[in-house]
Design a protein around this motif. Structure first.
Motif, PDB file in Angstrom:
ATOM      1  N   ILE A 111      23.177 -12.962   6.893  1.00 15.03           N
ATOM      2  CA  ILE A 111      23.167 -14.155   6.050  1.00 15.03           C
ATOM      3  C   ILE A 111      21.827 -14.311   5.349  1.00 15.03           C
ATOM      4  O   ILE A 111      21.735 -14.873   4.274  1.00 15.03           O
ATOM      5  CB  ILE A 111      23.557 -15.396   6.878  1.00 15.03           C
ATOM      6  CG1 ILE A 111      24.013 -16.515   5.948  1.00 15.03           C
ATOM      7  CG2 ILE A 111      22.445 -15.856   7.767  1.00 15.03           C
ATOM      8  CD1 ILE A 111      25.023 -17.426   6.557  1.00 15.03           C
ATOM      9  N   LYS A 169      24.776 -13.915  10.790  1.00 18.14           N
ATOM     10  CA  LYS A 169      25.418 -15.223  10.772  1.00 18.14           C
ATOM     11  C   LYS A 169      25.570 -15.763  12.191  1.00 18.14           C
ATOM     12  O   LYS A 169      25.951 -15.033  13.098  1.00 18.14           O
ATOM     13  CB  LYS A 169      26.792 -15.081  10.120  1.00 18.14           C
ATOM     14  CG  LYS A 169      27.338 -16.361   9.580  1.00 18.14           C
ATOM     15  CD  LYS A 169      28.602 -16.068   8.796  1.00 18.14           C
ATOM     16  CE  LYS A 169      29.439 -17.303   8.595  1.00 18.14           C
ATOM     17  NZ  LYS A 169      28.786 -18.402   7.937  1.00 18.14           N
ATOM     18  N   CYS A 223      22.602 -16.205   2.060  1.00 15.56           N
ATOM     19  CA  CYS A 223      24.041 -16.373   1.840  1.00 15.56           C
ATOM     20  C   CYS A 223      24.510 -15.505   0.675  1.00 15.56           C
ATOM     21  O   CYS A 223      25.383 -15.913  -0.106  1.00 15.56           O
ATOM     22  CB  CYS A 223      24.404 -17.826   1.549  1.00 15.56           C
ATOM     23  SG  CYS A 223      23.864 -18.973   2.770  1.00 15.56           S
ATOM     24  N   ARG A 237      23.122 -24.644   0.195  1.00 10.98           N
ATOM     25  CA  ARG A 237      23.673 -24.112   1.446  1.00 10.98           C
ATOM     26  C   ARG A 237      22.682 -24.116   2.597  1.00 10.98           C
ATOM     27  O   ARG A 237      23.056 -23.905   3.738  1.00 10.98           O
ATOM     28  CB  ARG A 237      24.128 -22.665   1.216  1.00 10.98           C
ATOM     29  CG  ARG A 237      25.322 -22.557   0.309  1.00 10.98           C
ATOM     30  CD  ARG A 237      25.587 -21.101  -0.007  1.00 10.98           C
ATOM     31  NE  ARG A 237      26.854 -20.940  -0.690  1.00 10.98           N
ATOM     32  CZ  ARG A 237      27.020 -21.172  -1.993  1.00 10.98           C
ATOM     33  NH1 ARG A 237      25.986 -21.565  -2.713  1.00 10.98           N
ATOM     34  NH2 ARG A 237      28.194 -21.015  -2.551  1.00 10.98           N
ATOM     35  N   GLU A 288      24.928 -23.990   5.818  1.00 14.91           N
ATOM     36  CA  GLU A 288      25.309 -22.767   6.527  1.00 14.91           C
ATOM     37  C   GLU A 288      24.132 -22.228   7.311  1.00 14.91           C
ATOM     38  O   GLU A 288      24.283 -21.556   8.319  1.00 14.91           O
ATOM     39  CB  GLU A 288      25.775 -21.708   5.516  1.00 14.91           C
ATOM     40  CG  GLU A 288      27.069 -22.070   4.838  1.00 14.91           C
ATOM     41  CD  GLU A 288      27.368 -21.137   3.686  1.00 14.91           C
ATOM     42  OE1 GLU A 288      27.085 -19.936   3.796  1.00 14.91           O
ATOM     43  OE2 GLU A 288      27.894 -21.621   2.666  1.00 14.91           O
ATOM     44  N   ILE A 333      26.241 -22.498  12.890  1.00 11.18           N
ATOM     45  CA  ILE A 333      25.186 -22.536  11.874  1.00 11.18           C
ATOM     46  C   ILE A 333      24.100 -21.533  12.257  1.00 11.18           C
ATOM     47  O   ILE A 333      23.724 -21.429  13.415  1.00 11.18           O
ATOM     48  CB  ILE A 333      24.572 -23.943  11.777  1.00 11.18           C
ATOM     49  CG1 ILE A 333      25.651 -24.960  11.430  1.00 11.18           C
ATOM     50  CG2 ILE A 333      23.446 -23.976  10.772  1.00 11.18           C
ATOM     51  CD1 ILE A 333      25.156 -26.382  11.424  1.00 11.18           C
TER      52      ILE A 333
END
Lengths: 320, 355
Positions: free
Chosen positions: A5, A30, A65, A79, A156, A188
């Motif tokens: 991520i 992630k 992201c 995000r 996120e 998260i």
């Protein structure tokens, strides 16, 4: 394996002739809690600023992201929740008003603002202080309000820059528990910068060690200690009773050295420090007892981040 | 033939564009975020402007300033009203503009309304802007706001917008208040031209305050400490309102042509000194306001006897007065824009660190 991520490739930032971040490569998966560890001035905050597009890198690329932070910071900031070090609020507004302001800046529809703000204040444990002016908040309360504000945009990724500096120990524990809970419940990704080892050790899945703009090691605590102390992952302290003083001496040291996996043995008064590449505690105990010495205590010492840290920064400080 | 088809294509294309312009997909009001719709979030720019305005209006600083300005307005109105009887002299071309005298006359104890505005305007601008950016930084809120999904320039633009909105509302309120009170007390209504002149005067004052506001925003971006930037703003103001005149007088004395010099040298020297004076924004403002509020002023520089010969001592129409102050107005707007552009550039380049 989960997707990356956060991806930093050859990231470099220079201030004049001073290189704050030097060819940094880093990826965070992630749902992970990643700890950026390093002394003050190591370039942690600069790296975070570049991730948010608040400052431009000299070279290299930052992707959060899947979006390039330098080219499209607005999308990234939509995000990513960022809690800066020593966060400040408008002192004349209440906690609630501060939170609502940020909610509106994030384009949350007016009808949801109030409800969401209240829900999040309750979640971080500030429901009772909601109508109090933030000028009267304590440091810990400010930090929790900061977290509520980060969460209001349903991020996120959360990036926390030195989130625990200046809070009392109980506050720190509560705060860290909250972060871990969030990461696990909502999936998260959390990036967490700190110079405090214990906190990082408590909450982080993986750690990156940062010294003068360079990431020198990366991995979980175990793999880090294996990387750094490749020959001596474990140290066993063995206390030998003084009654066996005459017949141990050099003899016992030799015996211990012969055990499979033992790499070094040193002695200080009645305590032996046995370094080994595998967990050889049981063998050490057996050998000491069978050699006729009296074993007073046996303690297995694992390397914590402290040791990892010291090991590095002993070297680091010499360079500086 | 091909020519005609090409033209008809072009016409069709143009009419398509025209249709699009006539029927926008969404009304421009909602595009700007001006219509509050409950299900859609407000435009972030509007959110910041709203917050800044409410901050300004609630702050003690603003209350103090508005107190000072209301007091001075009432004071100057009082002196104007007590002296208005003496102000009307037979044969004065300004007599047709009796109402404007409310803003310009004084008996020497208290300055008139427009002098007050030219004196207090800079103070107002500086005090509204001097801590615009650096206080955000010092409170640690700058990095927090910048981490939200908004463009960086929203913050500085919104701060400017908020201050200008507050100043505009305040000046229009004050101007109309003075007009209304004057109307009640002297009982003579203003002519439409007088009304327009007053409106232009208020707009001009707003531009003038905007200039100082932008200068102080510039200082607030450059200086970390709010006190430093306030001091810098005030010293620029003091320099132009006190020392600059002294310096220009010194230069004037040093470059004075001899008494017996030909007339054109003396005129050239006068013009040179006037141009020097005009480097100061307060000179620009006072020239512009004088022309607007005293319609008999027909030139801002020296006039020779030949030029004046044969003129009828009548007031200028509004259009001519505006034409006369156009350079001053342009200069004031230009300085404002330069200050804003500089602070914009500095702010965009600034690295946002926490505290």
């Amino acid at each position: 394996m989960a997707e990356n991520i956060i991806e930093l490739v050859d990231l470099t930032k220079k201030y004049g002739s001073f290189t704050a971040v030097n060819r940094l490569n880093l990826s965070v998966k992630k749902g992970e809690v990643f700890g950026l560890l390093g002394p003050n001035g190591a370039g942690k905050s600069t790296t975070i600023l570049m991730m948010l597009g608040l400052t431009e890198p000299f070279s290299g690329s930052v992707k959060v992201c899947g979006i390039n932070s330098t080219e499209n910071p607005i999308e990234v900031k939509r995000r990513v929740g960022y809690l800066p070090e020593d966060v400040g609020f408008y002192p004349d507004l209440t906690g609630m008003e501060n939170l609502k302001y940020i909610a509106r800046l994030n384009g949350i529809p007016e009808k949801d603002v109030e409800a969401r703000a209240r829900e999040l204040l309750a979640r971080v444990g500030l429901a009772e202080q909601a109508e109090k002016k933030t000028g009267k908040y304590s440091r810990g309360m400010r930090q929790r309000l900061g977290l509520a504000e980060v969460l209001i945009k349903t991020p996120e990724v959360i990036i926390l820059d030195e989130p625990t500096s200046g809070i009392d120990p109980t506050g720190i524990r509560e705060f860290l528990e909250l972060i871990v809970q969030l990461s696990k419940e909502e999936g998260i990704t959390v990036l967490f910068s700190s110079h405090n080892l214990h906190q990082v050790q408590q909450v982080c899945d993986r750690v990156g060690l940062f010294v003068s703009g360079k990431l020198i090691a990366e991995g979980n605590i175990e793999s880090l200690s294996q990387k750094l102390f490749s020959t001596e992952s474990f140290v066993v302290e063995a206390g030998v009773n003084s009654s066996g003083k005459e017949n141990n001496g050099n003899g016992l040291e030799e015996i211990l050295k012969d055990i499979d996996g033992v790499t070094s043995v040193s002695q200080k008064d009645h305590t032996f420090y046995v370094g080994c590449s595998r967990d050889a505690t049981a063998d050490i105990a057996r050998e000491i007892v069978s050699s006729g010495s009296e074993l007073a205590f046996l303690r297995k010492k694992e390397y914590g981040l402290d040791d990892i840290y010291n090991r590095y920064f002993e070297g680091g400080e010499v360079h500086e | 033939m091909t020519f005609i088809t090409a033209i008809s294509k072009e016409v069709k294309f143009m009419s398509d564009i025209a249709k699009q312009i006539q029927q926008p997909k969404e009304p421009w009001l909602s595009k700007l975020g001006l219509t509050p719709r409950k299900d859609v979030g407000m435009h972030p720019f509007r959110v910041i402007v709203d917050k800044e305005i409410s901050d300004l209006v609630r702050s003690w600083r603003f209350k103090i300033l508005i107190g000072i300005i209301v007091l001075t307005c009432l004071g100057s109105l009082y002196t104007a009203l007590t002296n208005i009887g003496h102000a009307v002299k037979p044969g004065d071309p300004d007599n047709a503009f009796f109402f404007l005298k409310l803003f310009t006359i004084s008996d020497g104890t208290l300055p008139s309304f427009f002098v007050f505005i030219s004196f207090l305007g800079p103070l107002l601008g500086i005090s509204l802007g001097f801590d615009a950016i650096n206080s955000e930084q010092n409170r640690g809120t700058l990095s927090r706001v910048m981490a939200q999904p908004i463009h960086r320039d929203y913050l500085i633009n919104a701060k400017f917008m908020a201050s200008i909105t507050v100043i505009s509302v305040m000046f229009f309120a004050l101007g109309f208040l003075v007009m209304g009170l004057g109307l009640v007390i002297i009982g003579i209504p203003p002519t439409p031209e007088e009304f327009l002149r007053i409106v232009f005067f208020i707009v001009l004052s707003i531009f003038y305050v905007a200039l100082w506001l932008n200068l102080s925003i510039l200082f607030s971006v450059r200086f970390r400490q709010a006190a430093t930037s306030a001091l810098a703003g005030i010293s620029v103001w003091l320099f132009f309102s006190i020392f600059y005149n002294l310096i220009v007088k010194l230069i004037a004395r040093a470059t004075m042509p001899p008494e017996m010099a030909p007339e054109r040298y003396i005129v050239a020297h006068r013009n040179f000194i006037l141009d020097l004076m005009r480097l100061s924004p307060s000179q620009l403002f006072s020239e512009a306001t004088t022309t607007l509020l005293m319609p008999s002023v027909r030139s801002l520089g020296p006039l020779t006897m030949e030029q004046v010969h044969g003129t009828i001592p009548s007031p200028l129409p509004l259009g001519q007065s505006l034409l006369l102050v156009w350079p001053q107005l342009t200069a004031i707007i230009a300085i404002t824009v330069v200050c804003f552009a500089l602070s914009y550039v500095f702010f965009m380049r600034k690295e946002i660190r926490s505290r």
